[in-house]
Design an enzyme around this catalytic site. Structure first.
Site, PDB file in Angstrom:
ATOM      1  N   GLY A  78     -20.764  27.930 -19.518  1.00  0.00           N
ATOM      2  CA  GLY A  78     -21.380  28.886 -18.606  1.00  0.00           C
ATOM      3  C   GLY A  78     -20.315  29.748 -17.983  1.00  0.00           C
ATOM      4  CD  GLN A 110     -16.923  30.988 -13.362  1.00  0.00           C
ATOM      5  OE1 GLN A 110     -18.023  31.024 -13.888  1.00  0.00           O
ATOM      6  NE2 GLN A 110     -16.057  30.011 -13.567  1.00  0.00           N
ATOM      7  CB  CYS A 165     -15.402  25.138 -12.372  1.00  0.00           C
ATOM      8  SG  CYS A 165     -15.691  26.850 -11.922  1.00  0.00           S
ATOM      9  CG  LEU A 166     -14.515  28.212 -17.792  1.00  0.00           C
ATOM     10  CD1 LEU A 166     -15.130  29.398 -18.527  1.00  0.00           C
ATOM     11  CD2 LEU A 166     -13.625  27.420 -18.718  1.00  0.00           C
ATOM     12  CG  HIS A 192     -21.409  24.980 -12.365  1.00  0.00           C
ATOM     13  ND1 HIS A 192     -20.548  23.978 -11.988  1.00  0.00           N
ATOM     14  CD2 HIS A 192     -20.628  26.068 -12.606  1.00  0.00           C
ATOM     15  CE1 HIS A 192     -19.298  24.443 -11.995  1.00  0.00           C
ATOM     16  NE2 HIS A 192     -19.327  25.705 -12.373  1.00  0.00           N
ATOM     17  CD  GLU A 193     -21.832  29.046 -14.816  1.00  0.00           C
ATOM     18  OE1 GLU A 193     -21.239  29.923 -14.160  1.00  0.00           O
ATOM     19  OE2 GLU A 193     -21.230  28.084 -15.330  1.00  0.00           O
ATOM     20  CG  HIS A 213     -19.734  30.184 -10.086  1.00  0.00           C
ATOM     21  ND1 HIS A 213     -18.509  30.106  -9.446  1.00  0.00           N
ATOM     22  CD2 HIS A 213     -19.654  29.307 -11.117  1.00  0.00           C
ATOM     23  CE1 HIS A 213     -17.732  29.240 -10.054  1.00  0.00           C
ATOM     24  NE2 HIS A 213     -18.405  28.736 -11.080  1.00  0.00           N
TER      25      HIS A 213
END
Length: 161
Positions: free
Chosen positions: A46, A51, A90-91, A132-133, A136
């Site tokens: 994702g 991000q 998480c990236l 999760h996304e 963000h």
């Protein structure tokens, strides 16, 4: 299409509420295409617009299932049920993983790249990735929900979101 640079914590944009998308145009389509390429390049499941440094309510999820890539523009959580606890990464937090508890079921409403409204129901890992996304987009980081950080040897097969 292009690979965008991943914004790493502690960048301010990661903790801000993103602005709604108002134009569904070629620029939006390019952002979505770039987000997909970036997510794949960094081996994520994702990616949310902040991000890659964009203040916009855009996120994508692809857990490599039959649904393929889910593009969410201006997503809203309509309903959640149940509970699940599992590992998340998480990236924007390279090499950091933790256990997070989230609802096991989520129903969302969102728009696709052409401005068509849709609703989607998800369970399990897909529900986790979607939530999760969307977090963000509201400036909420998974680290605020971690109950326990995980060591590398506990991470067999965990993917970053």
């Amino acid at each position: 299409m292009a690979i965008r640079k991943i914004v790493i914590h502690p960048a301010e944009i990661l903790e801000q509420t993103c602005k709604p998308v108002e134009k569904f145009d070629k620029k939006l389509a390019k952002v979505l295409d770039d987000m997909y390429d970036t997510m794949i390049e960094y081996d994520g499941v994702g990616l949310a617009a902040p991000q890659i440094g964009l203040d916009a309510r855009i996120a994508i999820v692809d857990i490599d299932d039959e649904l393929g890539t889910i593009e969410m523009v201006n997503p809203r959580v309509i309903k959640t049920e149940g509970e699940q606890t599992g590992p998340e990464g998480c990236l924007s937090f390279p090499d950091l993983f933790g256990e997070v508890t989230r609802p096991n079921f989520v129903m969302i409403e969102a728009y696709d790249r052409k401005g068509r409204k849709y609703s989607l129901e998800a369970e399990g890992f897909l529900a986790r990735a979607i939530q999760h996304e969307i977090d963000h987009l509201d400036g909420i980081l998974f680290t605020t929900k971690v109950t326990r950080y995980l060591e590398e040897d506990e991470l067999k097969g965990v993917e970053s979101e």
